[in-house]
Every structure is written in structure tokens, then in C-alpha cells.
Design a protein around this motif. Structure first.
Motif, PDB file in Angstrom:
ATOM      1  N   ALA A   3      25.286  98.470 -26.140  1.00 35.38           N
ATOM      2  CA  ALA A   3      24.962  96.971 -26.251  1.00 35.38           C
ATOM      3  C   ALA A   3      25.572  96.282 -24.613  1.00 35.38           C
ATOM      4  N   MET A   4      24.883  95.208 -24.179  1.00 31.38           N
ATOM      5  CA  MET A   4      25.482  94.565 -23.067  1.00 31.38           C
ATOM      6  C   MET A   4      25.397  93.069 -23.437  1.00 31.38           C
ATOM      7  N   PRO A   5      26.631  92.657 -23.873  1.00 30.49           N
ATOM      8  CA  PRO A   5      27.076  91.378 -24.436  1.00 30.49           C
ATOM      9  C   PRO A   5      27.761  90.702 -23.128  1.00 30.49           C
ATOM     10  N   ASN A   6      27.753  89.342 -23.007  1.00 32.56           N
ATOM     11  CA  ASN A   6      28.185  88.540 -21.889  1.00 32.56           C
ATOM     12  C   ASN A   6      29.501  87.791 -22.470  1.00 32.56           C
ATOM     13  N   THR A   7      30.172  87.335 -21.382  1.00 30.40           N
ATOM     14  CA  THR A   7      31.794  86.536 -21.572  1.00 30.40           C
ATOM     15  C   THR A   7      31.380  85.160 -22.622  1.00 30.40           C
ATOM     16  N   PRO A   8      30.306  84.396 -22.366  1.00 32.33           N
ATOM     17  CA  PRO A   8      30.251  83.419 -23.194  1.00 32.33           C
ATOM     18  C   PRO A   8      30.493  83.805 -24.885  1.00 32.33           C
ATOM     19  N   SER A   9      30.372  85.097 -25.298  1.00 31.46           N
ATOM     20  CA  SER A   9      30.622  85.302 -26.468  1.00 31.46           C
ATOM     21  C   SER A   9      32.070  84.972 -27.138  1.00 31.46           C
ATOM     22  N   MET A  10      33.041  84.728 -26.049  1.00 29.23           N
ATOM     23  CA  MET A  10      34.224  84.299 -26.572  1.00 29.23           C
ATOM     24  C   MET A  10      34.151  82.880 -27.384  1.00 29.23           C
ATOM     25  N   LEU A  11      33.019  81.976 -26.977  1.00 29.05           N
ATOM     26  CA  LEU A  11      32.692  80.828 -27.749  1.00 29.05           C
ATOM     27  C   LEU A  11      31.474  80.827 -28.789  1.00 29.05           C
ATOM     28  N   GLY A  12      31.289  82.105 -29.041  1.00 24.23           N
ATOM     29  CA  GLY A  12      30.022  82.324 -30.086  1.00 24.23           C
ATOM     30  C   GLY A  12      29.022  82.025 -29.311  1.00 24.23           C
ATOM     31  N   ALA A  13      28.640  81.710 -27.957  1.00 20.13           N
ATOM     32  CA  ALA A  13      27.553  81.356 -27.147  1.00 20.13           C
ATOM     33  C   ALA A  13      27.029  82.359 -26.353  1.00 20.13           C
ATOM     34  N   GLY A  14      27.236  83.764 -26.770  1.00 22.55           N
ATOM     35  CA  GLY A  14      26.937  84.743 -25.940  1.00 22.55           C
ATOM     36  C   GLY A  14      25.145  85.245 -26.082  1.00 22.55           C
ATOM     37  N   ALA A  15      25.087  86.152 -25.145  1.00 26.78           N
ATOM     38  CA  ALA A  15      23.831  86.953 -25.187  1.00 26.78           C
ATOM     39  C   ALA A  15      23.952  88.308 -24.935  1.00 26.78           C
ATOM     40  N   ALA A  16      23.543  89.030 -25.919  1.00 24.24           N
ATOM     41  CA  ALA A  16      23.613  90.664 -25.977  1.00 24.24           C
ATOM     42  C   ALA A  16      22.339  91.108 -26.258  1.00 24.24           C
ATOM     43  N   ALA A  17      22.166  92.026 -25.259  1.00 24.01           N
ATOM     44  CA  ALA A  17      20.982  93.049 -25.406  1.00 24.01           C
ATOM     45  C   ALA A  17      21.395  94.491 -25.999  1.00 24.01           C
ATOM     46  N   LEU A  18      20.513  94.949 -26.929  1.00 26.79           N
ATOM     47  CA  LEU A  18      20.843  96.259 -27.507  1.00 26.79           C
ATOM     48  C   LEU A  18      19.516  97.134 -27.251  1.00 26.79           C
ATOM     49  N   CYS A  19      20.170  98.407 -27.230  1.00 29.75           N
ATOM     50  CA  CYS A  19      19.142  99.431 -27.046  1.00 29.75           C
ATOM     51  C   CYS A  19      19.631 100.840 -27.869  1.00 29.75           C
ATOM     52  N   ARG A  20      18.575 101.453 -28.243  1.00 33.53           N
ATOM     53  CA  ARG A  20      18.984 102.451 -29.246  1.00 33.53           C
ATOM     54  C   ARG A  20      18.858 103.858 -28.613  1.00 33.53           C
ATOM     55  N   GLY A  29      26.691  85.184 -30.836  1.00 30.63           N
ATOM     56  CA  GLY A  29      25.564  84.686 -30.064  1.00 30.63           C
ATOM     57  C   GLY A  29      24.419  85.270 -30.398  1.00 30.63           C
ATOM     58  N   ARG A  30      23.476  85.108 -29.382  1.00 33.85           N
ATOM     59  CA  ARG A  30      21.925  85.739 -29.742  1.00 33.85           C
ATOM     60  C   ARG A  30      21.748  87.009 -29.261  1.00 33.85           C
ATOM     61  N   THR A  31      20.922  87.830 -29.734  1.00 36.96           N
ATOM     62  CA  THR A  31      20.537  89.069 -29.430  1.00 36.96           C
ATOM     63  C   THR A  31      19.224  89.332 -29.331  1.00 36.96           C
ATOM     64  N   VAL A  32      19.108  90.439 -28.244  1.00 41.06           N
ATOM     65  CA  VAL A  32      17.813  90.950 -28.265  1.00 41.06           C
ATOM     66  C   VAL A  32      17.671  92.506 -28.096  1.00 41.06           C
ATOM     67  N   VAL A  33      16.538  93.041 -28.607  1.00 44.57           N
ATOM     68  CA  VAL A  33      16.380  94.469 -28.569  1.00 44.57           C
ATOM     69  C   VAL A  33      15.564  94.849 -27.382  1.00 44.57           C
ATOM     70  N   VAL A  34      16.123  96.054 -26.693  1.00 41.24           N
ATOM     71  CA  VAL A  34      15.078  96.149 -25.401  1.00 41.24           C
ATOM     72  C   VAL A  34      15.105  97.772 -25.284  1.00 41.24           C
ATOM     73  N   ASP A  35      14.124  98.215 -24.609  1.00 43.69           N
ATOM     74  CA  ASP A  35      14.136  99.639 -24.232  1.00 43.69           C
ATOM     75  C   ASP A  35      15.267 100.042 -23.142  1.00 43.69           C
ATOM     76  N   GLU A  36      15.888 101.059 -23.195  1.00 41.87           N
ATOM     77  CA  GLU A  36      17.250 101.183 -22.408  1.00 41.87           C
ATOM     78  C   GLU A  36      16.651 101.057 -20.696  1.00 41.87           C
ATOM     79  N   LYS A  37      15.471 101.404 -20.397  1.00 35.03           N
ATOM     80  CA  LYS A  37      15.223 101.134 -19.103  1.00 35.03           C
ATOM     81  C   LYS A  37      15.517  99.711 -18.601  1.00 35.03           C
ATOM     82  N   HIS A  38      15.655  98.945 -19.615  1.00 31.32           N
ATOM     83  CA  HIS A  38      15.722  97.375 -19.045  1.00 31.32           C
ATOM     84  C   HIS A  38      17.078  97.180 -19.078  1.00 31.32           C
TER      85      HIS A  38
END
Length: 279
Positions: free
Chosen positions: A128-145, A165-174
Motif C-alpha cells: 500500500a502507498m497511503p499519504n499524510t492527509p490520511s491523518m484527516l480522513g482525506a488520504g489517497a492510497a494505492a494498493l497492489c497485490r 480516504g480514497r483507494t485505487v488498485v494498481v499493478d505493482e509496476k505503477h
């Protein structure tokens, strides 16, 4: 406990947050605030006993310095340590791992294959790659398997990161590109916001008023993109009236190379993430 059974019902899932520092602590508190997991389902670890006692009292969950015991007791293990600490942590907890456990790592630039190899078995690993606005519930996180992750485990990981916050699923190459954009991006936005506030001061506004207007304008513009679904260029055009003030300002931005500079900033940050991944 089989994680497969927990996607719709997480009440019996046992969670370990190994390294409850900045992001680990943010996630843990979000779990509690949104009642995704109960305090008795969670155990966290930190490096020092006095810090563990303070956090246990603050959060109302068990916090210790024993990574092996925490990993052994958990179904889902969140790896919250710094990237350079991952090899040592994996070596430490390896005796407590088995193929029924499920790992989520948010250590930047550490590949799922590296964690799988360190575990020494076919274990489910999500990066997972979250970011610091997660502190306020306004984060963006990308997930790969990783190679051994099941669909229901990805759904659970999405559910976990949606608490901040919001999540997206991406290939690990991204994932390196994600690091350059949404993980480093808040720093780039803060520079833009700071510059807008300084501009407000330059044209006569009190600093507190200029900062508030710059921040609220940035926030509002981002919400417009997210909630209308419109392309940023279309929204820009709606603000830009013929022969008006905005087009003069846009001309200055283009002449100053802001667009190219931001693109290069993301490219350079992504390249650095790739270098760290291969180091």
C-alpha cells in the motif's frame, strides 16, 4: 482464523500493527474511530516500552515492544516500519508466520516479492502507498497485490484504507509513479498553497486571511474535480472568462513554466522511488 471469512464480518479478525508510528498510528486510530475493529482485536508495537505504555493508555489497545508475539497472535499483520527496517523485521517475525496470515506493507519502495521471499513461504502480501492527509480522513492510497493474494483479501485491504480516504488498485509496476504523485504530491501542493498565500500578502491581504483563502480555494478546487467528475481543464475554462482577470494570471503561470515544473517534480520523485526500490 481464515481471512477469507472476514471480508463481510471482521469482528473476529485479529490485527497487529508492527511499527505504530506516523502512518501506523493514523490507521489504528481510524480503525477505532470508525469502529472497523474493536480495541480488543488490535495489538500494536513500538520500539520503546515507555512509548508503548503511553500509546496503550491513549488508544485503549494493547501496545508492546514484542513484534514476534504480536505477529503470532494476529491474522492480519500491518508492516508500518520504515523501508530500511523491513528486512530486519521480516527476519524477526518469520518464525511467527504461516500461509494463513495476511500481510499489508506500507513501506515505500519495498516490493511484494521482497516480503514474500523474506517470509520464506507462500503468504499473501499487499503493498500500500497511503499519504499524510490520511491523518484527516482525506488520504489517497494505492494498493497492489502480491502473487498469493486472493480477491477477498484485496477487498478487505480496500475496506481498511477507505477508513482514511480514497483507494485505487494498481499493478505493482505503477507503484513508483503513485509514490511520485500522491505520496510526494502533498508537499508540492503545500508549496503552491504557500505561494498563493504569499501572493495574497503581496497584493495587500493580511497573512491569515491570505492563507485561509489559499487553503480553502485549493480544497474547493480539489472537491470540484472529485465530486463533479469533470476534467480539470473544463473546470479551469469555467473560471476563465474572455478578457478577464484569470486568463492574465494563467498566462503568467504558463510563461513561468509551472505546468512543466510540476510534471518534472512528479517524474523526479517517481524516479527516486524506483532507485530506492532497486537499491
Amino acid at each position: 482464523m481464515n481471512v477469507t471469512d472476514t471480508v463481510t464480518d471482521v469482528r473476529n479478525l485479529r490485527i497487529a500493527v508492527l511499527g505504530a508510528g506516523k502512518m501506523g498510528g493514523i490507521l489504528l486510530q481510524a480503525f477505532l474511530a470508525q469502529k472497523l475493529f474493536a480495541p480488543e482485536q488490535i495489538i500494536a508495537t513500538v520500539a520503546h516500552a515507555d512509548r508503548a505504555a503511553d500509546l496503550s493508555a491513549q488508544w485503549g489497545v494493547k501496545v508492546s515492544t514484542d513484534n514476534v508475539a504480536a505477529a503470532g497472535a494476529a491474522d492480519l499483520i500491518l508492516l508500518g516500519v520504515k523501508p530500511f527496517q523491513i528486512p530486519g523485521l521480516m527476519e524477526e517475525i518469520r518464525p511467527a508466520l504461516n500461509a494463513r496470515k495476511f500481510l499489508i506493507s506500507f513501506a515505500a519502495s519495498v516490493k511484494t516479492s521482497a516480503i514474500e521471499d523474506a517470509a520464506g513461504l507462500e503468504i499473501s502480501v499487499i503493498r500500500a502507498m497511503p499519504n499524510t492527509p490520511s491523518m484527516l480522513g482525506a488520504g489517497a492510497a494505492a494498493l497492489c497485490r502480491g502473487r498469493f493474494v486472493r480477491d477477498e483479501q484485496m477487498l478487505l485491504a480496500e475496506r481498511i484504507f477507505q477508513t482514511v480516504g480514497r483507494t485505487v488498485v494498481v499493478d505493482e509496476k505503477h507503484m513508483d509513479a503513485v509514490t511520485g504523485l500522491s505520496a510526494s504530491g502533498p508537499a508540492f501542493i503545500y508549496i503552491i498553497l504557500e505561494s498563493l498565500a504569499e501572493a495574497g500578502v503581496k497584493v495587500g491581504l493580511p497573512r491569515d486571511v491570505a492563507t485561509l483563502l489559499a487553503a480553502q480555494t485549493t480544497y474547493g478546487a480539489a472537491r470540484m474535480v472529485l465530486e463533479t467528475g469533470s476534467h480539470p481543464a473544463l473546470l479551469k475554462d469555467q473560471v476563465t472568462t474572455p478578457a478577464g482577470c484569470t486568463i492574465d494570471g494563467i498566462l503568467e503561470l504558463e510563461e513561468g513554466g509551472l505546468r512543466v515544473t510540476l510534471i518534472k517534480a512528479v517524474m523526479r520523485a517517481a524516479q527516486r522511488a524506483k532507485e530506492l526500490a532497486n537499491s
